[in-house]
Design a protein around this motif. Structure first.
Motif, PDB file in Angstrom:
ATOM      1  N   ARG A  22       0.880  -1.119   0.044  1.00  0.00           N
ATOM      2  CA  ARG A  22      -0.048   0.173  -0.084  1.00  0.00           C
ATOM      3  C   ARG A  22       0.838   1.248   0.046  1.00  0.00           C
ATOM      4  O   ARG A  22       0.677   2.218  -0.852  1.00  0.00           O
ATOM      5  CB  ARG A  22      -0.952   0.017   1.302  1.00  0.00           C
ATOM      6  CG  ARG A  22      -1.824   1.267   1.341  1.00  0.00           C
ATOM      7  CD  ARG A  22      -2.700   1.167   2.683  1.00  0.00           C
ATOM      8  NE  ARG A  22      -3.616   2.490   2.605  1.00  0.00           N
ATOM      9  CZ  ARG A  22      -3.028   3.715   3.213  1.00  0.00           C
ATOM     10  NH1 ARG A  22      -1.682   3.878   3.585  1.00  0.00           N
ATOM     11  NH2 ARG A  22      -3.936   4.620   3.117  1.00  0.00           N
ATOM     12  N   GLU A  32      -4.197   2.511  -3.900  1.00  0.00           N
ATOM     13  CA  GLU A  32      -3.772   1.839  -2.716  1.00  0.00           C
ATOM     14  C   GLU A  32      -3.260   0.339  -3.169  1.00  0.00           C
ATOM     15  O   GLU A  32      -2.485  -0.307  -2.634  1.00  0.00           O
ATOM     16  CB  GLU A  32      -4.700   1.615  -1.684  1.00  0.00           C
ATOM     17  CG  GLU A  32      -4.956   3.095  -1.106  1.00  0.00           C
ATOM     18  CD  GLU A  32      -5.949   2.785   0.111  1.00  0.00           C
ATOM     19  OE1 GLU A  32      -6.539   1.859   0.400  1.00  0.00           O
ATOM     20  OE2 GLU A  32      -6.375   4.077   0.728  1.00  0.00           O
ATOM     21  N   SER A  33      -4.041  -0.232  -4.060  1.00  0.00           N
ATOM     22  CA  SER A  33      -3.933  -1.643  -4.171  1.00  0.00           C
ATOM     23  C   SER A  33      -3.120  -2.141  -5.480  1.00  0.00           C
ATOM     24  O   SER A  33      -2.789  -3.240  -5.929  1.00  0.00           O
ATOM     25  CB  SER A  33      -5.147  -2.349  -4.471  1.00  0.00           C
ATOM     26  OG  SER A  33      -6.085  -1.847  -5.636  1.00  0.00           O
ATOM     27  N   ASN A  36      -0.062  -4.542  -4.923  1.00  0.00           N
ATOM     28  CA  ASN A  36      -0.775  -5.744  -4.651  1.00  0.00           C
ATOM     29  C   ASN A  36      -1.426  -6.463  -5.793  1.00  0.00           C
ATOM     30  O   ASN A  36      -1.252  -7.630  -6.026  1.00  0.00           O
ATOM     31  CB  ASN A  36      -1.898  -5.423  -3.665  1.00  0.00           C
ATOM     32  CG  ASN A  36      -2.320  -6.801  -2.812  1.00  0.00           C
ATOM     33  OD1 ASN A  36      -1.859  -7.683  -3.014  1.00  0.00           O
ATOM     34  ND2 ASN A  36      -3.027  -6.383  -1.678  1.00  0.00           N
ATOM     35  N   THR A  37      -1.694  -5.996  -6.534  1.00  0.00           N
ATOM     36  CA  THR A  37      -2.461  -6.412  -7.926  1.00  0.00           C
ATOM     37  C   THR A  37      -1.405  -6.845  -8.870  1.00  0.00           C
ATOM     38  O   THR A  37      -1.528  -8.065  -9.372  1.00  0.00           O
ATOM     39  CB  THR A  37      -3.278  -5.205  -8.577  1.00  0.00           C
ATOM     40  OG1 THR A  37      -4.349  -4.763  -7.975  1.00  0.00           O
ATOM     41  CG2 THR A  37      -3.845  -5.869 -10.083  1.00  0.00           C
TER      42      THR A  37
END
Length: 103
Positions: A22, A32-33, A36-37
Motif C-alpha cells: 500500500r 492503494e492496491s 498488490n495487484t
C-alpha cells in the motif's frame, strides 16, 4: 525468466526495503492496491511505472532483472564504497569475498 518474475521480484525488493504494498503504491502515485495487484499477478506495470519502480528501489532496470543479485541496493552501495579504497584495501576485501564464497 517467466511471467511471474516481475511480480515476484517487486515483492522481494519491497520486502527487503521493509515497506507495505500500500505504501509503495501511494508513493508511486498509484491506487492503494496497485502493487498488490501486480504482486498477485493480475497485471503488470507499464514501462513508465516500471521505471518509477526501479527508481523507487534505487536500482537500474538491469539490476532489477539480475536474478542472481538478491540485494541490488546493498551491492550498489558496496561497489560505490569500494571505488574509494586503495589497492591494498581492495585486495584484502577481494580475498575475504573469495574466502566467504569458497571460490
Amino acid at each position: 525468466m517467466d511471467e511471474k518474475f516481475i511480480p515476484e521480484r517487486i515483492a522481494q525488493l519491497r520486502t527487503k526495503k521493509g515497506v507495505s504494498a500500500r505504501d509503495m503504491s501511494l508513493t508511486l502515485g498509484q491506487s492503494e492496491s496497485y502493487i498488490n495487484t501486480i504482486e498477485n499477478k493480475k497485471s503488470l506495470p507499464s514501462m513508465t511505472v516500471f521505471l518509477y519502480i526501479c527508481e523507487y528501489f534505487g536500482i537500474t532496470p538491469q539490476e532489477f532483472f539480475d536474478e542472481q543479485n538478491t540485494n541490488p541496493q546493498m551491492l550498489k552501495e558496496l561497489i560505490e564504497n569500494l571505488k574509494h579504497l586503495d589497492e591494498k584495501s581492495l585486495s584484502h576485501i577481494a580475498g575475504l569475498a573469495k574466502e566467504l564464497t569458497n571460490k
